[in-house]
Scaffold this motif. Structure first.
Motif, PDB file in Angstrom:
ATOM      1  N   UNK A   1      47.829   6.349  36.330  1.00 20.86           N
ATOM      2  CA  UNK A   1      46.477   6.598  36.872  1.00 20.86           C
ATOM      3  C   UNK A   1      45.828   7.781  36.160  1.00 20.86           C
ATOM      4  N   UNK A   2      44.648   7.551  35.686  1.00 17.59           N
ATOM      5  CA  UNK A   2      43.934   8.629  34.978  1.00 17.59           C
ATOM      6  C   UNK A   2      43.155   9.490  35.972  1.00 17.59           C
ATOM      7  N   UNK A   3      42.733  10.624  35.480  1.00 13.83           N
ATOM      8  CA  UNK A   3      41.945  11.542  36.301  1.00 13.83           C
ATOM      9  C   UNK A   3      40.718  11.994  35.521  1.00 13.83           C
ATOM     10  N   UNK A   4      39.679  12.332  36.270  1.00 14.09           N
ATOM     11  CA  UNK A   4      38.407  12.696  35.646  1.00 14.09           C
ATOM     12  C   UNK A   4      37.773  13.867  36.353  1.00 14.09           C
ATOM     13  N   UNK A   5      36.943  14.593  35.599  1.00 15.23           N
ATOM     14  CA  UNK A   5      36.061  15.571  36.211  1.00 15.23           C
ATOM     15  C   UNK A   5      34.642  15.077  36.005  1.00 15.23           C
ATOM     16  N   UNK A   6      33.887  15.009  37.096  1.00 19.05           N
ATOM     17  CA  UNK A   6      32.515  14.506  37.026  1.00 19.05           C
ATOM     18  C   UNK A   6      31.567  15.577  37.541  1.00 19.05           C
ATOM     19  N   UNK A   7      30.594  15.921  36.680  1.00 13.74           N
ATOM     20  CA  UNK A   7      29.627  16.959  37.034  1.00 13.74           C
ATOM     21  C   UNK A   7      28.432  16.350  37.745  1.00 13.74           C
ATOM     22  N   UNK A   8      27.991  17.069  38.760  1.00 11.49           N
ATOM     23  CA  UNK A   8      26.764  16.672  39.426  1.00 11.49           C
ATOM     24  C   UNK A   8      25.999  17.926  39.822  1.00 11.49           C
ATOM     25  N   UNK A   9      24.694  17.875  39.677  1.00 17.51           N
ATOM     26  CA  UNK A   9      23.897  18.978  40.174  1.00 17.51           C
ATOM     27  C   UNK A   9      23.742  18.775  41.676  1.00 17.51           C
ATOM     28  N   UNK A  10      24.174  19.764  42.473  1.00 20.46           N
ATOM     29  CA  UNK A  10      24.140  19.576  43.933  1.00 20.46           C
ATOM     30  C   UNK A  10      22.746  19.275  44.465  1.00 20.46           C
ATOM     31  N   UNK A  11      21.713  19.690  43.765  1.00 20.71           N
ATOM     32  CA  UNK A  11      20.352  19.331  44.170  1.00 20.71           C
ATOM     33  C   UNK A  11      20.145  17.820  44.138  1.00 20.71           C
ATOM     34  N   UNK A  12      20.880  17.148  43.258  1.00 30.46           N
ATOM     35  CA  UNK A  12      20.733  15.697  43.109  1.00 30.46           C
ATOM     36  C   UNK A  12      21.748  14.946  43.941  1.00 30.46           C
ATOM     37  N   UNK A  13      23.008  15.337  43.810  1.00 31.90           N
ATOM     38  CA  UNK A  13      24.073  14.708  44.588  1.00 31.90           C
ATOM     39  C   UNK A  13      25.194  15.723  44.756  1.00 31.90           C
ATOM     40  N   UNK A  14      25.343  16.205  45.966  1.00 32.24           N
ATOM     41  CA  UNK A  14      26.356  17.220  46.250  1.00 32.24           C
ATOM     42  C   UNK A  14      27.539  16.584  46.962  1.00 32.24           C
ATOM     43  N   UNK A  15      28.589  17.360  47.134  1.00 32.92           N
ATOM     44  CA  UNK A  15      29.755  16.853  47.865  1.00 32.92           C
ATOM     45  C   UNK A  15      29.362  16.498  49.304  1.00 32.92           C
ATOM     46  N   UNK A  16      28.419  17.251  49.873  1.00 33.43           N
ATOM     47  CA  UNK A  16      27.975  16.933  51.240  1.00 33.43           C
ATOM     48  C   UNK A  16      27.215  15.608  51.287  1.00 33.43           C
ATOM     49  N   UNK A  17      26.493  15.309  50.218  1.00 35.52           N
ATOM     50  CA  UNK A  17      25.841  13.993  50.145  1.00 35.52           C
ATOM     51  C   UNK A  17      26.887  12.886  50.126  1.00 35.52           C
ATOM     52  N   UNK A  18      27.988  13.137  49.413  1.00 33.48           N
ATOM     53  CA  UNK A  18      29.048  12.135  49.359  1.00 33.48           C
ATOM     54  C   UNK A  18      29.709  11.976  50.733  1.00 33.48           C
ATOM     55  N   UNK A  19      29.917  13.098  51.425  1.00 39.24           N
ATOM     56  CA  UNK A  19      30.487  13.052  52.775  1.00 39.24           C
ATOM     57  C   UNK A  19      29.594  12.220  53.699  1.00 39.24           C
ATOM     58  N   UNK A  20      28.275  12.351  53.510  1.00 41.35           N
ATOM     59  CA  UNK A  20      27.318  11.705  54.422  1.00 41.35           C
ATOM     60  C   UNK A  20      26.952  10.283  53.997  1.00 41.35           C
ATOM     61  N   UNK A  21      27.378   9.875  52.822  1.00 42.45           N
ATOM     62  CA  UNK A  21      26.966   8.570  52.300  1.00 42.45           C
ATOM     63  C   UNK A  21      27.651   7.428  53.049  1.00 42.45           C
ATOM     64  N   UNK A  22      26.990   6.262  53.092  1.00 45.38           N
ATOM     65  CA  UNK A  22      27.631   5.085  53.688  1.00 45.38           C
ATOM     66  C   UNK A  22      28.979   4.825  53.005  1.00 45.38           C
TER      67      UNK A  22
END
Length: 153
Positions: A1-22
């Motif tokens: 299994x591979x692993x990745x680091x993915x950058x996101x600007x929290x203004x656009x998509x933050x970890x909290x957005x991911x928590x709240x997403x469907x």
DNA sequence: GCCAACGTTGGC
DNA sequence: GCCAACGTTGGC
């Protein structure tokens, strides 16, 4: 299994957005770099681990853990003239840009960029290399384990 | 806001 | 195919 680091600007998509997403899942849109796109297209597999990284913000760093959930598809924002990610040279017949679904594993404490730079065991991480601008970078097994250790499991 | 570093574009 | 100009990234 591979692993990745993915950058996101929290203004656009933050970890909290991911928590709240469907289904705590978000399509990863807006990638406009061929190398990063090719990672999605050729190398990412469902189940791969993801370090969710906040960039271009007051406190950059790893904000959570996620995993690749499949769903590789054309990124619709490339066709939307109103989107900042609109690409007039892309067509529906031959889409240039792809998205992939990313599902939350868990939100973590913020492992700050400063702490990452201070950690000898993370020195090899691509995101820390001088001049690196790739928004998706591979993470080695050792780096992955070292990050999890720092996050306290 | 600055600026180093990099990727992309386009003229030749 | 080269490479200068330009735009973007992203930390500070």
């Amino acid at each position: 299994m591979a692993h990745w680091l993915m950058k996101s600007e929290p203004d656009e998509a933050s970890i909290d957005d991911l928590v709240a997403a469907p289904h705590q899942t978000l399509p990863w849109t807006g990638v406009r770099n061929y190398q990063a796109r090719n990672f999605m297209r050729d190398a990412m597999r469902p189940g791969d681990g993801v370090l969710f990284y906040h960039s271009s913000c007051a406190e950059p760093g790893i904000a959570g853990l996620a995993r690749i959930a499949g769903g590789l598809a054309p990124d619709p924002t490339q066709f939307d003239p109103a989107s900042p990610y609109f690409d007039p040279k892309s067509t529906r017949e031959a889409p240039r840009w792809l998205q992939i679904d990313v599902a939350l594993e868990r939100k973590t404490r913020l492992l700050t960029l400063a702490e990452m730079r201070d950690a000898p065991e993370l020195a090899t991480m691509r995101v820390l290399q001088r001049g690196n601008r790739l928004s998706i970078t591979p993470v080695s097994d050792d780096e992955w384990r070292a990050v999890l250790r720092r996050l306290g499991r």
